[in-house]
Scaffold this motif. Structure first.
Motif, PDB file in Angstrom:
ATOM      1  N   TYR A  74       0.815  -1.208   0.000  1.00 14.30           N
ATOM      2  CA  TYR A  74       0.000   0.000   0.000  1.00 14.30           C
ATOM      3  C   TYR A  74       0.857   1.269   0.000  1.00 14.30           C
ATOM      4  N   PHE A  75       1.793   1.366   0.914  1.00 10.45           N
ATOM      5  CA  PHE A  75       2.613   2.573   1.029  1.00 10.45           C
ATOM      6  C   PHE A  75       3.647   2.662  -0.088  1.00 10.45           C
ATOM      7  N   VAL A  76       4.195   1.514  -0.466  1.00 10.27           N
ATOM      8  CA  VAL A  76       5.215   1.509  -1.516  1.00 10.27           C
ATOM      9  C   VAL A  76       4.617   1.965  -2.847  1.00 10.27           C
ATOM     10  N   GLU A  77       3.380   1.567  -3.121  1.00  7.36           N
ATOM     11  CA  GLU A  77       2.732   1.952  -4.377  1.00  7.36           C
ATOM     12  C   GLU A  77       2.494   3.459  -4.478  1.00  7.36           C
ATOM     13  N   LYS A  78       2.520   4.157  -3.364  1.00  9.47           N
ATOM     14  CA  LYS A  78       2.323   5.610  -3.356  1.00  9.47           C
ATOM     15  C   LYS A  78       3.605   6.362  -3.739  1.00  9.47           C
ATOM     16  N   LEU A  79       4.732   5.662  -3.744  1.00 11.48           N
ATOM     17  CA  LEU A  79       6.023   6.294  -4.024  1.00 11.48           C
ATOM     18  C   LEU A  79       6.295   6.391  -5.523  1.00 11.48           C
ATOM     19  N   LYS A  80       7.310   7.159  -5.868  1.00 11.30           N
ATOM     20  CA  LYS A  80       7.741   7.257  -7.261  1.00 11.30           C
ATOM     21  C   LYS A  80       8.400   5.946  -7.669  1.00 11.30           C
ATOM     22  N   PRO A  81       8.407   5.657  -8.968  1.00 11.28           N
ATOM     23  CA  PRO A  81       8.962   4.382  -9.446  1.00 11.28           C
ATOM     24  C   PRO A  81      10.378   4.090  -8.962  1.00 11.28           C
ATOM     25  N   LYS A  82      11.221   5.104  -8.941  1.00 11.09           N
ATOM     26  CA  LYS A  82      12.613   4.896  -8.511  1.00 11.09           C
ATOM     27  C   LYS A  82      12.659   4.462  -7.040  1.00 11.09           C
ATOM     28  N   ALA A  83      11.868   5.101  -6.190  1.00  8.23           N
ATOM     29  CA  ALA A  83      11.820   4.752  -4.767  1.00  8.23           C
ATOM     30  C   ALA A  83      11.199   3.367  -4.574  1.00  8.23           C
ATOM     31  N   GLN A  84      10.162   3.068  -5.348  1.00  9.77           N
ATOM     32  CA  GLN A  84       9.546   1.738  -5.269  1.00  9.77           C
ATOM     33  C   GLN A  84      10.576   0.657  -5.563  1.00  9.77           C
ATOM     34  N   THR A  85      11.294   0.849  -6.646  1.00 13.80           N
ATOM     35  CA  THR A  85      12.290  -0.142  -7.061  1.00 13.80           C
ATOM     36  C   THR A  85      13.397  -0.268  -6.029  1.00 13.80           C
ATOM     37  N   ALA A  86      13.837   0.836  -5.472  1.00 13.53           N
ATOM     38  CA  ALA A  86      14.890   0.798  -4.451  1.00 13.53           C
ATOM     39  C   ALA A  86      14.425   0.011  -3.225  1.00 13.53           C
ATOM     40  N   ILE A  87      13.192   0.232  -2.798  1.00 16.90           N
ATOM     41  CA  ILE A  87      12.651  -0.509  -1.641  1.00 16.90           C
ATOM     42  C   ILE A  87      12.522  -1.986  -1.979  1.00 16.90           C
ATOM     43  N   GLN A  88      12.056  -2.281  -3.191  1.00 19.91           N
ATOM     44  CA  GLN A  88      11.940  -3.679  -3.613  1.00 19.91           C
ATOM     45  C   GLN A  88      13.293  -4.377  -3.582  1.00 19.91           C
ATOM     46  N   ILE A  89      14.317  -3.704  -4.079  1.00 21.40           N
ATOM     47  CA  ILE A  89      15.663  -4.291  -4.071  1.00 21.40           C
ATOM     48  C   ILE A  89      16.130  -4.515  -2.635  1.00 21.40           C
ATOM     49  N   PHE A  90      15.891  -3.562  -1.757  1.00 20.26           N
ATOM     50  CA  PHE A  90      16.275  -3.703  -0.352  1.00 20.26           C
ATOM     51  C   PHE A  90      15.585  -4.918   0.282  1.00 20.26           C
ATOM     52  N   VAL A  91      14.286  -5.062   0.053  1.00 19.15           N
ATOM     53  CA  VAL A  91      13.535  -6.194   0.611  1.00 19.15           C
ATOM     54  C   VAL A  91      14.049  -7.513   0.026  1.00 19.15           C
ATOM     55  N   LEU A  92      14.333  -7.518  -1.257  1.00 20.34           N
ATOM     56  CA  LEU A  92      14.869  -8.726  -1.887  1.00 20.34           C
ATOM     57  C   LEU A  92      16.237  -9.091  -1.312  1.00 20.34           C
ATOM     58  N   LEU A  93      17.053  -8.106  -1.017  1.00 23.56           N
ATOM     59  CA  LEU A  93      18.357  -8.374  -0.391  1.00 23.56           C
ATOM     60  C   LEU A  93      18.184  -8.962   1.009  1.00 23.56           C
ATOM     61  N   LYS A 155      17.387   0.982 -14.087  1.00 23.17           N
ATOM     62  CA  LYS A 155      18.152   1.577 -15.197  1.00 23.17           C
ATOM     63  C   LYS A 155      17.205   2.162 -16.241  1.00 23.17           C
ATOM     64  N   ALA A 156      16.099   1.477 -16.511  1.00 23.80           N
ATOM     65  CA  ALA A 156      15.126   1.967 -17.485  1.00 23.80           C
ATOM     66  C   ALA A 156      14.497   3.275 -17.003  1.00 23.80           C
ATOM     67  N   ILE A 157      14.187   3.325 -15.716  1.00 25.63           N
ATOM     68  CA  ILE A 157      13.615   4.550 -15.138  1.00 25.63           C
ATOM     69  C   ILE A 157      14.620   5.693 -15.254  1.00 25.63           C
ATOM     70  N   GLU A 162      11.025   7.851 -16.812  1.00 26.97           N
ATOM     71  CA  GLU A 162       9.609   7.476 -16.699  1.00 26.97           C
ATOM     72  C   GLU A 162       9.027   7.939 -15.378  1.00 26.97           C
ATOM     73  N   THR A 163       7.764   8.256 -15.403  1.00 31.30           N
ATOM     74  CA  THR A 163       7.068   8.629 -14.170  1.00 31.30           C
ATOM     75  C   THR A 163       5.977   7.620 -13.840  1.00 31.30           C
ATOM     76  N   GLU A 164       5.888   6.539 -14.636  1.00 29.51           N
ATOM     77  CA  GLU A 164       4.895   5.504 -14.354  1.00 29.51           C
ATOM     78  C   GLU A 164       5.312   4.723 -13.115  1.00 29.51           C
ATOM     79  N   ARG A 165       4.342   4.061 -12.516  1.00 34.62           N
ATOM     80  CA  ARG A 165       4.637   3.184 -11.389  1.00 34.62           C
ATOM     81  C   ARG A 165       5.361   1.948 -11.910  1.00 34.62           C
ATOM     82  N   SER A 166       6.350   1.473 -11.161  1.00 31.85           N
ATOM     83  CA  SER A 166       7.062   0.270 -11.589  1.00 31.85           C
ATOM     84  C   SER A 166       6.168  -0.946 -11.375  1.00 31.85           C
ATOM     85  N   ASP A 167       6.460  -1.991 -12.122  1.00 38.94           N
ATOM     86  CA  ASP A 167       5.637  -3.203 -12.068  1.00 38.94           C
ATOM     87  C   ASP A 167       6.101  -4.083 -10.920  1.00 38.94           C
TER      88      ASP A 167
END
Length: 174
Positions: A74-93, A155-157, A162-167
């Protein structure tokens, strides 16, 4: 690289899961029929438990590949794509660190149970416990494939601005 490996493993995992689930159904049904005819199959419960444990650990990785594991977005989806991806990478690590830790602990469990046997079948516990580190290795590969995808999307962002939400629901190896 990890995506190719993950895709190859996925096909094998799904086939194994289907076979094991079929075996569990056949075994439990046969045992129930035999018991109703006063000929219980003593070892059937142990084999069903072993197969169930194997399928559970196998399906953890299948679920991870499909990105269907539990998550709070919920909260992550409210962020910009770059921040979303950074959080996703952190969680994956963090997840990768957990799987690596679990591989070590799984090997310890194998060593701990090296002399213990299942009663009815005589199967050593340590052979069954191999599923723990093996599934964690499979999950590590899947997580690295997810990280690889997230880095590509970062890297694509960066390149396209892009300003779209990341997938967040991108599947790996499927």
């Amino acid at each position: 690289m990890f995506n190719k490996i993950s895709r190859s493993i996925y096909k094998i995992e799904v086939a194994l899961a289907q076979i094991i689930l079929s075996l569990i159904v056949i075994l439990v049904f046969s045992a129930a029929i035999a018991r109703s005819m006063s000929y219980p199959i003593i070892w059937s419960v142990e084999i069903a438990k072993i197969l169930f444990m194997i399928i559970c650990f196998l399906c953890i990785d299948i679920t991870l590949k499909k990105n269907k594991h539990i998550g709070i977005t919920y909260f992550v989806e409210k962020l910009k794509p770059k921040a979303q991806t950074a959080i996703q990478i952190f969680v994956l690590l963090l997840m990768l660190a957990f799987t690596i830790f679990s591989i070590d602990k799984g090997v310890e469990i194998i060593e701990l149970y090296k002399f213990r046997l299942f009663n009815a079948t005589g199967i050593p516990y340590r052979y069954v416990m191999l599923v723990i580190p093996l599934s964690m290795v499979l999950m590590s590969i899947t997580i690295m494939a997810h990280i690889e995808n997230r880095i590509r999307s970062l890297k694509a962002i960066k390149n396209t601005g892009e300003t779209e939400r990341s997938d967040m629901n991108k599947k790996v190896g499927v």
